[in-house]
Design a protein around this motif. Structure first.
Motif, short mmCIF file in Angstrom:
data_model
loop_
_atom_site.label_atom_id
_atom_site.label_comp_id
_atom_site.label_asym_id
_atom_site.label_seq_id
_atom_site.Cartn_x
_atom_site.Cartn_y
_atom_site.Cartn_z
N TYR A 135 -55.12 16.37 59.65
CA TYR A 135 -55.80 15.42 60.52
C TYR A 135 -55.31 13.99 60.28
CZ TYR A 135 -59.06 12.03 62.25
OH TYR A 135 -59.58 10.92 62.86
N PHE A 136 -55.26 13.59 59.00
CA PHE A 136 -54.83 12.24 58.69
C PHE A 136 -53.37 12.02 59.08
CE2 PHE A 136 -58.30 13.02 55.62
CZ PHE A 136 -59.16 12.03 56.06
N ILE A 137 -52.56 13.05 58.85
CA ILE A 137 -51.15 12.95 59.25
C ILE A 137 -51.06 12.85 60.76
CG2 ILE A 137 -48.91 14.08 59.21
CD1 ILE A 137 -49.79 13.08 56.50
N PHE A 138 -51.82 13.72 61.43
CA PHE A 138 -51.82 13.70 62.90
C PHE A 138 -52.21 12.31 63.42
CE2 PHE A 138 -52.36 18.45 63.70
CZ PHE A 138 -51.16 18.54 64.37
N SER A 139 -53.29 11.75 62.88
CA SER A 139 -53.79 10.48 63.40
C SER A 139 -52.76 9.38 63.23
CB SER A 139 -55.11 10.10 62.72
OG SER A 139 -54.93 9.90 61.33
N ARG A 140 -52.13 9.31 62.05
CA ARG A 140 -51.11 8.29 61.81
C ARG A 140 -49.91 8.49 62.73
NH1 ARG A 140 -51.51 5.64 56.78
NH2 ARG A 140 -53.75 5.46 56.34
N ILE A 141 -49.45 9.73 62.81
CA ILE A 141 -48.27 10.02 63.62
C ILE A 141 -48.54 9.74 65.09
CG2 ILE A 141 -46.72 11.84 64.43
CD1 ILE A 141 -46.97 13.12 61.68
N LEU A 142 -49.72 10.17 65.57
CA LEU A 142 -50.03 9.97 66.98
C LEU A 142 -50.20 8.49 67.31
CD1 LEU A 142 -52.45 12.91 67.83
CD2 LEU A 142 -50.04 12.64 68.45
N LEU A 143 -50.81 7.71 66.42
CA LEU A 143 -50.91 6.28 66.65
C LEU A 143 -49.54 5.63 66.74
CD1 LEU A 143 -53.90 5.21 64.36
CD2 LEU A 143 -53.83 5.16 66.85
N LEU A 144 -48.67 6.01 65.81
CA LEU A 144 -47.32 5.44 65.80
C LEU A 144 -46.51 5.90 67.00
CD1 LEU A 144 -45.19 3.74 64.42
CD2 LEU A 144 -44.59 5.72 63.02
N MET A 145 -46.55 7.21 67.25
CA MET A 145 -45.77 7.74 68.37
C MET A 145 -46.33 7.27 69.70
SD MET A 145 -44.66 11.57 67.20
CE MET A 145 -43.31 11.57 68.35
N GLY A 146 -47.66 7.19 69.81
CA GLY A 146 -48.27 6.70 71.03
C GLY A 146 -47.87 5.26 71.32
N SER A 147 -47.91 4.42 70.30
CA SER A 147 -47.50 3.02 70.46
C SER A 147 -46.02 2.92 70.81
CB SER A 147 -47.79 2.24 69.18
OG SER A 147 -49.17 2.27 68.87
N SER A 148 -45.21 3.79 70.21
CA SER A 148 -43.77 3.79 70.50
C SER A 148 -43.51 4.22 71.94
CB SER A 148 -43.04 4.74 69.54
OG SER A 148 -43.22 4.33 68.20
N ILE A 149 -44.23 5.24 72.40
CA ILE A 149 -44.10 5.68 73.80
C ILE A 149 -44.46 4.54 74.75
CG2 ILE A 149 -45.11 7.19 75.57
CD1 ILE A 149 -45.39 9.33 73.38
N LEU A 150 -45.55 3.83 74.43
CA LEU A 150 -45.98 2.72 75.29
C LEU A 150 -44.94 1.61 75.31
CD1 LEU A 150 -49.77 2.45 74.38
CD2 LEU A 150 -48.73 3.55 76.36
N ALA A 151 -44.37 1.30 74.14
CA ALA A 151 -43.37 0.24 74.08
C ALA A 151 -42.15 0.59 74.92
CB ALA A 151 -42.95 0.00 72.62
N PHE A 152 -41.70 1.83 74.81
CA PHE A 152 -40.52 2.26 75.55
C PHE A 152 -40.79 2.32 77.05
CE2 PHE A 152 -38.15 5.79 77.49
CZ PHE A 152 -36.84 5.34 77.29
N THR A 153 -41.89 2.96 77.43
CA THR A 153 -42.15 3.15 78.86
C THR A 153 -42.55 1.85 79.55
OG1 THR A 153 -44.44 3.82 78.32
CG2 THR A 153 -42.81 5.57 78.60
N THR A 154 -43.26 0.98 78.85
CA THR A 154 -43.63 -0.31 79.44
C THR A 154 -42.39 -1.12 79.79
OG1 THR A 154 -45.75 -0.40 78.28
CG2 THR A 154 -44.86 -2.48 79.07
N SER A 155 -41.44 -1.19 78.86
CA SER A 155 -40.19 -1.91 79.12
C SER A 155 -39.43 -1.30 80.28
CB SER A 155 -39.32 -1.91 77.86
OG SER A 155 -39.97 -2.54 76.79
N MET A 156 -39.36 0.02 80.30
CA MET A 156 -38.63 0.73 81.34
C MET A 156 -39.25 0.50 82.72
SD MET A 156 -38.26 4.86 81.64
CE MET A 156 -40.04 5.01 81.89
N ILE A 157 -40.57 0.63 82.80
CA ILE A 157 -41.25 0.52 84.10
C ILE A 157 -41.23 -0.92 84.61
CG2 ILE A 157 -43.49 0.75 85.25
CD1 ILE A 157 -43.98 3.13 83.26
N LEU A 158 -41.44 -1.89 83.72
CA LEU A 158 -41.40 -3.28 84.16
C LEU A 158 -40.02 -3.66 84.68
CD1 LEU A 158 -43.54 -5.20 81.51
CD2 LEU A 158 -44.04 -4.86 83.92
#
Length: 230
Positions: free
Chosen positions: A46-69
């Motif tokens: 659970y703790f690994i999942f939460s850390r990984i998902l927070l990091l990966m989720g933020s990374s996905i947002l950073a990549f897709t936000t730049s791409m879409i804008l």
């Protein structure tokens, strides 16, 4: 504002390239989670999942936000489409808020799709996954940050006149989110107390970005948006 939201959503969701990008990101997230968690005991997952998902989720947002804008607002500034819209009755505030909401909807769709599919694949292959309510909590925190990120990015893109500076800024912010987030995650101990600190910290950052965007957005006018330097 509703017309701008509809216009942006149609431009993105009718583009077949968008779906290839979503499939690619889903594959990357699924493979990364599988590789990291396949030999890990379930009781710490659970703790690994939460850390990984927070990091990966933020990374996905950073990549897709730049791409879409780049495909939406930046492209419209270059082609002069944004000037056409503003001169035909679309208010600059309506354009700004419509762009923020449509960007948030698109990136949320990508985030939720990637994470739920990856979690489902992990369950099929490893019989190991994060439960639904914990997943919703993590995605909810990321969503608050996403609103702030979308607000800030749209506001900066509309305020900055030089296109090259905009493009460089988009990737610099993405780089800071991905590698800065990874550095912070590695430095913070792995337990429930610090997980709560990370969650609330990310949500607070999202709220701060919203407030700063509101202040910066008050200075946006038609002249600021239309005058674009390549």
């Amino acid at each position: 504002m509703g017309k701008i939201i509809k216009y942006n959503l149609q431009n993105v969701f009718k583009n077949s390239t968008f779906y290839f990008q979503v499939i690619f990101l889903t594959g990357v997230v699924s493979y990364t989670l599988f590789a990291l968690l396949k030999d890990m005991p379930f009781n710490v997952s659970y703790f690994i999942f939460s850390r990984i998902l927070l990091l990966m989720g933020s990374s996905i947002l950073a990549f897709t936000t730049s791409m879409i804008l780049s495909d939406l607002i930046v492209y419209e500034k270059i082609t002069g489409r944004i000037e056409f819209l503003l001169s035909n009755g679309v208010g600059v505030r309506s354009y700004l808020f419509g762009s923020i909401i449509s960007l948030w909807i698109i990136t949320e769709f990508i985030l939720i799709f990637c994470v739920f599919i990856a979690n489902f694949i992990l369950f099929l292959l490893l019989k190991k996954s994060i439960n639904f309510f914990d997943l919703i909590k993590i995605l909810g925190i990321i969503s608050i940050f996403n609103i702030g990120l979308a607000s800030m990015m749209c506001t900066l893109v509309l305020r900055i006149r030089k296109v090259n500076l905009i493009n460089n800024l988009l990737w610099i912010i993405g780089f800071l989110i991905i590698f800065g987030g990874n550095y912070i995650m590695q430095k913070i101990p792995l337990n429930a107390k610090y997980d709560s600190f990370i969650f609330w910290g990310l949500a607070l950052l999202g709220i701060i970005l919203i407030l700063v965007s509101f202040v910066l957005g008050k200075r946006i006018d038609n002249e600021t948006v239309v005058l674009t330097i390549l």
